[in-house]
Design an enzyme around this catalytic site. Structure first.
Site, mmCIF file in Angstrom:
data_model
loop_
_atom_site.group_PDB
_atom_site.id
_atom_site.type_symbol
_atom_site.label_atom_id
_atom_site.label_comp_id
_atom_site.label_asym_id
_atom_site.label_seq_id
_atom_site.Cartn_x
_atom_site.Cartn_y
_atom_site.Cartn_z
ATOM 1 N N SER A 1 0.558 -1.247 0.139
ATOM 2 C CA SER A 1 -0.021 -0.036 0.199
ATOM 3 C C SER A 1 1.120 1.360 -0.177
ATOM 4 C CB SER A 1 -0.936 -0.210 1.226
ATOM 5 O OG SER A 1 -1.531 1.204 1.562
ATOM 6 N N TYR B 1 -2.096 -0.323 10.220
ATOM 7 C CA TYR B 1 -1.802 -0.655 8.789
ATOM 8 C C TYR B 1 -0.360 -0.616 8.193
ATOM 9 C CZ TYR B 1 -3.697 -1.408 4.176
ATOM 10 O OH TYR B 1 -3.780 -1.882 2.637
#
Length: 339
Positions: free
Chosen positions: A177, A190
């Protein structure tokens, strides 16, 4: 006047070089895409195929003639069953919870027993979860769960299937990501999981180069709407998890505002996953896959390309430009208003 003229010449030369660079980059990209691996008699394992990127990639590779082992958390669920119905007999659904060693060993056995002639060509480490919360709104268990799936799940999968990939001189693909390098408010757990994942993939790429195995990292931007990966919750859900001390720091109005801001940001992202699927296909099939695939809008591309190289003081200052960040500072410790 001479200074202005000289400056104009420099800008002109730089502009020409930039144009030449992008033209050459386009030609190289075209050449890379024009030499692809045939899916015939090659297998690919994909984790996280119940929905999202994994689900769509499994269908695409099946259509290209690959034998696809689609790892699903819930083989009897709607997503896995839909995938099975829409695919050929070359696609097999596997029970695969990437946090369970038992599932991993059973999946490995199934793959080994059903490999085509050219073996296991690629593993796409796609299984993952996403959530958002400030660090002080999170528990150790929140961090542990995120890291166990997003990071250790990929490490566990790699350890199990790497010998087969090395034998085929294939490739390993990791879905990361932009939050692996973009340190954004509310995304600590995350980011920790994805930054660790990229460190692992980078080390693996260097080690595997001697064996002819290629390693690619996929870095999607805002594809929340296209995958439904974002966990839906309310400000009240967060508020009720806080202890009394933290409730004195973060008032409920701010948490509600933060929740609305985050959800609206997610809804402004890409509506479909085509860009990510194309990058995954290139990583699996191209003779010269990229090491990294940064997948953001054209408008955001320059910003995210430069961000990792900017001084920390400057990257931190970026957030001071956000109206949300300013409101946060104003509302901390603020007296609670009756809701």
């Amino acid at each position: 006047m001479n200074t202005i003229f000289f400056t104009g010449q420099i800008i002109g030369v730089v502009s020409i070089f930039a144009v030449v660079f992008f033209v050459l980059a386009g030609l190289v990209s075209h050449l890379c895409r024009s030499h692809v691996q045939d899916g015939h008699s090659r297998a690919v394992l994909i984790t996280g195929c119940d929905s999202g990127f994994g689900h769509q990639l499994a269908r695409s590779l099946d259509q290209k003639g690959f034998v696809v082992f689609a790892g699903c958390l819930s083989p009897e669920g709607a997503g896995a069953q839909s995938l099975a119905r829409q695919s050929s007999s070359n696609l097999r659904i596997l029970q695969l919870d990437v946090t369970r060693d038992e599932d991993m060993q059973q999946a490995k056995k199934m793959v080994q027993e059903n490999l085509p002639d050219k073996g296991l060509w690629a593993v796409v480490n796609n299984a993952g979860i996403s959530d958002w919360a400030e660090i002080e709104w999170s528990t150790i268990e929140d961090f542990r769960n995120m890291v166990d799936i997003n990071l250790f799940g990929s490490i566990r999968t790699t350890s199990a299937f790497l010998p087969l990939i090395r034998e085929a001189k294939g490739r390993m693909v990791y879905v990361s990501s932009i939050f692996a390098f973009f340190n954004c408010l509310n995304m600590a757990a995350y980011s920790v999981s994805k930054r660790g994942l990229e460190a692992f993939a980078d080390c693996l790429r260097v080690e595997m180069a001697s064996f002819g195995v290629k390693v690619s990292i996929i870095q999607p931007g805002n594809f929340g709407q296209a995958t439904n990966i974002v966990k839906m919750k309310t400000g009240l859900d967060i508020w009720e998890k806080l202890d009394d001390e933290r409730k004195l720091i973060f008032n409920q109005q701010y948490i509600e505002l933060a929740n609305e801001y985050f959800m609206s940001t997610c809804s402004s992202g890409f509506k479909n996953a085509d860009m990510v699927i194309d990058a995954m296909l290139h990583a699996v099939t191209s003779a010269r896959p990229k090491r990294r695939y940064l997948l953001v809008s054209a408008a955001d591309m320059m910003f995210f390309q430069l961000f990792p190289f900017l001084p920390t003081a400057l990257t931190d200052a970026v957030f001071s430009l956000s109206s949300m960040y300013a409101k946060r500072k104003e509302m901390l410790y603020a007296k609670q208003e009756r809701l």
